[in-house]
Design a protein around this motif. Structure first.
Motif, PDB file in Angstrom:
ATOM      1  N   ARG A   1     -63.532  19.567 -17.461  1.00  0.00           N
ATOM      2  CA  ARG A   1     -62.748  20.801 -17.424  1.00  0.00           C
ATOM      3  C   ARG A   1     -61.912  20.904 -16.154  1.00  0.00           C
ATOM      4  NH1 ARG A   1     -65.961  26.383 -18.010  1.00  0.00           N
ATOM      5  NH2 ARG A   1     -65.607  26.724 -15.791  1.00  0.00           N
ATOM      6  N   THR A   2     -62.476  20.507 -15.031  1.00  0.00           N
ATOM      7  CA  THR A   2     -61.763  20.503 -13.754  1.00  0.00           C
ATOM      8  C   THR A   2     -61.085  19.157 -13.551  1.00  0.00           C
ATOM      9  OG1 THR A   2     -63.374  22.031 -12.821  1.00  0.00           O
ATOM     10  CG2 THR A   2     -62.000  20.809 -11.266  1.00  0.00           C
ATOM     11  N   GLU A   3     -59.853  19.166 -13.061  1.00  0.00           N
ATOM     12  CA  GLU A   3     -59.107  17.932 -12.838  1.00  0.00           C
ATOM     13  C   GLU A   3     -59.087  17.583 -11.351  1.00  0.00           C
ATOM     14  OE1 GLU A   3     -55.844  18.006 -16.444  1.00  0.00           O
ATOM     15  OE2 GLU A   3     -55.327  18.981 -14.536  1.00  0.00           O
ATOM     16  N   ALA A   4     -58.929  16.282 -11.081  1.00  0.00           N
ATOM     17  CA  ALA A   4     -58.836  15.811  -9.702  1.00  0.00           C
ATOM     18  C   ALA A   4     -57.387  15.571  -9.283  1.00  0.00           C
ATOM     19  CB  ALA A   4     -59.641  14.529  -9.523  1.00  0.00           C
ATOM     20  N   ARG A   5     -56.563  15.079 -10.215  1.00  0.00           N
ATOM     21  CA  ARG A   5     -55.156  14.761  -9.969  1.00  0.00           C
ATOM     22  C   ARG A   5     -54.991  14.004  -8.643  1.00  0.00           C
ATOM     23  NH1 ARG A   5     -54.244  20.209 -11.572  1.00  0.00           N
ATOM     24  NH2 ARG A   5     -53.136  20.734  -9.662  1.00  0.00           N
ATOM     25  N   THR A   6     -55.685  12.891  -8.523  1.00  0.00           N
ATOM     26  CA  THR A   6     -55.731  12.132  -7.280  1.00  0.00           C
ATOM     27  C   THR A   6     -54.492  11.265  -7.116  1.00  0.00           C
ATOM     28  OG1 THR A   6     -58.148  12.111  -7.330  1.00  0.00           O
ATOM     29  CG2 THR A   6     -57.063  10.455  -5.945  1.00  0.00           C
ATOM     30  N   HIS A   7     -53.689  11.565  -6.100  1.00  0.00           N
ATOM     31  CA  HIS A   7     -52.534  10.735  -5.785  1.00  0.00           C
ATOM     32  C   HIS A   7     -53.016   9.359  -5.314  1.00  0.00           C
ATOM     33  CE1 HIS A   7     -49.155  13.934  -5.068  1.00  0.00           C
ATOM     34  NE2 HIS A   7     -49.595  13.899  -6.299  1.00  0.00           N
ATOM     35  N   GLY A   8     -52.467   8.319  -5.914  1.00  0.00           N
ATOM     36  CA  GLY A   8     -52.859   6.964  -5.554  1.00  0.00           C
ATOM     37  C   GLY A   8     -54.151   6.519  -6.188  1.00  0.00           C
ATOM     38  N   GLY A   9     -54.709   7.342  -7.072  1.00  0.00           N
ATOM     39  CA  GLY A   9     -56.010   7.022  -7.643  1.00  0.00           C
ATOM     40  C   GLY A   9     -56.005   5.813  -8.563  1.00  0.00           C
ATOM     41  N   GLU A  10     -55.003   5.705  -9.425  1.00  0.00           N
ATOM     42  CA  GLU A  10     -54.959   4.581 -10.354  1.00  0.00           C
ATOM     43  C   GLU A  10     -54.810   3.266  -9.611  1.00  0.00           C
ATOM     44  OE1 GLU A  10     -52.316   4.846 -13.638  1.00  0.00           O
ATOM     45  OE2 GLU A  10     -52.927   6.878 -14.187  1.00  0.00           O
ATOM     46  N   GLY A  11     -53.914   3.241  -8.635  1.00  0.00           N
ATOM     47  CA  GLY A  11     -53.749   2.032  -7.838  1.00  0.00           C
ATOM     48  C   GLY A  11     -55.002   1.686  -7.059  1.00  0.00           C
ATOM     49  N   ALA A  12     -55.675   2.711  -6.537  1.00  0.00           N
ATOM     50  CA  ALA A  12     -56.925   2.479  -5.803  1.00  0.00           C
ATOM     51  C   ALA A  12     -57.977   1.867  -6.715  1.00  0.00           C
ATOM     52  CB  ALA A  12     -57.431   3.790  -5.209  1.00  0.00           C
ATOM     53  N   LEU A  13     -58.068   2.378  -7.943  1.00  0.00           N
ATOM     54  CA  LEU A  13     -59.054   1.841  -8.877  1.00  0.00           C
ATOM     55  C   LEU A  13     -58.765   0.379  -9.194  1.00  0.00           C
ATOM     56  CD1 LEU A  13     -61.525   2.372 -10.623  1.00  0.00           C
ATOM     57  CD2 LEU A  13     -59.995   3.225 -12.418  1.00  0.00           C
ATOM     58  N   ARG A  14     -57.495   0.039  -9.373  1.00  0.00           N
ATOM     59  CA  ARG A  14     -57.145  -1.365  -9.619  1.00  0.00           C
ATOM     60  C   ARG A  14     -57.543  -2.247  -8.435  1.00  0.00           C
ATOM     61  NH1 ARG A  14     -52.451   1.008 -11.788  1.00  0.00           N
ATOM     62  NH2 ARG A  14     -51.297   0.588  -9.859  1.00  0.00           N
ATOM     63  N   SER A  15     -57.248  -1.778  -7.231  1.00  0.00           N
ATOM     64  CA  SER A  15     -57.576  -2.570  -6.034  1.00  0.00           C
ATOM     65  C   SER A  15     -59.082  -2.732  -5.869  1.00  0.00           C
ATOM     66  CB  SER A  15     -56.992  -1.905  -4.784  1.00  0.00           C
ATOM     67  OG  SER A  15     -55.582  -1.889  -4.835  1.00  0.00           O
ATOM     68  N   LEU A  16     -59.837  -1.689  -6.118  1.00  0.00           N
ATOM     69  CA  LEU A  16     -61.287  -1.753  -5.976  1.00  0.00           C
ATOM     70  C   LEU A  16     -61.895  -2.668  -7.038  1.00  0.00           C
ATOM     71  CD1 LEU A  16     -61.931   2.022  -5.244  1.00  0.00           C
ATOM     72  CD2 LEU A  16     -62.148   0.138  -3.601  1.00  0.00           C
ATOM     73  N   ALA A  17     -61.355  -2.591  -8.265  1.00  0.00           N
ATOM     74  CA  ALA A  17     -61.846  -3.475  -9.328  1.00  0.00           C
ATOM     75  C   ALA A  17     -61.579  -4.927  -8.970  1.00  0.00           C
ATOM     76  CB  ALA A  17     -61.186  -3.110 -10.649  1.00  0.00           C
TER      77      ALA A  17
END
Length: 248
Positions: A162-178
């Motif tokens: 229900r609550t959103e994070a809307r994290t700037h740079g989040g998708e790129g961060a997830l790719r880098s961490l993976a």
């Protein structure tokens, strides 16, 4: 079996004392290998709230790492927010963003809060290149056979809560961490538990969110996650106060 207690969003100042006592009793009885606290220790980042939170965390007497949440930055003192945003964390500094190694599991912190953003809602997530690079180095340096869990406050991508994070740079961060070898990203902020498998960079990374032990509940009563690690596999069990445990 390794047992990690993933707890988040205590919000001292709007805490649920019954929920905190319930969690503390379980910790005392079951003695988990570590406690992973993913942010929002306080409601308004007041010194008294930090002092209460520090005393409570220390009383648990378990290896603990703590992330910074958006509620842990000063709201009503813009000068302090910009120049000394983490000063009131001094009583907790040994726990803040503390990397942990627990018998085959490496815990790598990632800060997702920012003292300033070019948008109106500063409560949402923000990953800077510098913070991401630091966490990527921790992930890459983990022992080869370890599971690697990244701890952050904001979900890097949305998980249908229900609550959103809307994290700037989040998708790129997830790719880098993976790509670096992370197996899961543990977060808070949304106050509801989840465990979602996400395919990225040819790997499966689990996105795991914890509920809250505060009065600020959403869809779930006060809860925390127990992460059970058995060799190279792990599962998430949401332990809900006055309710049945459930896998998420």
């Amino acid at each position: 079996m390794i047992r990690l207690f993933h707890v988040s969003d205590l919000h001292f100042g709007a805490e649920d004392r019954t929920a905190l006592d319930w969690f503390a009793r379980i910790v005392a009885d079951e003695k988990p290998d570590a406690i992973l606290m993913t942010g929002d220790l306080t409601q308004r980042a007041r010194a008294s709230e930090f002092a209460e939170a520090a005393e409570w965390l220390e009383s648990l007497d378990r290896p603990t790492t703590v992330e910074v949440g958006n509620h842990d930055l000063p709201v009503y003192n813009p000068i302090q927010r910009l120049f000394l945003p983490y000063r009131r964390y001094k009583t907790l500094e040994q726990m803040i963003e503390r990397p942990l190694e627990v018998r085959g599991v490496t815990i790598a912190p990632l800060r997702t809060t920012a003292r300033f953003q070019f948008r109106l809602d500063w409560s949402k997530g923000f990953v800077t290149p510098q913070r991401l690079a630091h966490t990527v180095r921790l992930v890459e340096s983990a022992p080869t056979d370890d599971l690697v869990f990244v701890t952050a406050h904001h979900p890097l991508i949305e998980a249908g809560t229900r609550t959103e994070a809307r994290t700037h740079g989040g998708e790129g961060a997830l790719r880098s961490l993976a790509k670096a070898g992370a197996h899961a990203v543990l977060t808070g902020h949304v106050h509801d538990p989840f465990d979602v498998a996400h395919e990225v960079e040819g790997r499966t990374v689990r996105l795991i969110g914890a509920g809250t032990l505060s009065e600020r509940v959403r869809e779930t009563r006060p809860s925390f996650n127990e992460i059970r690690v058995d060799g190279r596999s792990f599962e998430t069990v949401a332990r809900v106060m006055d309710g049945p445990d459930r896998r998420v």
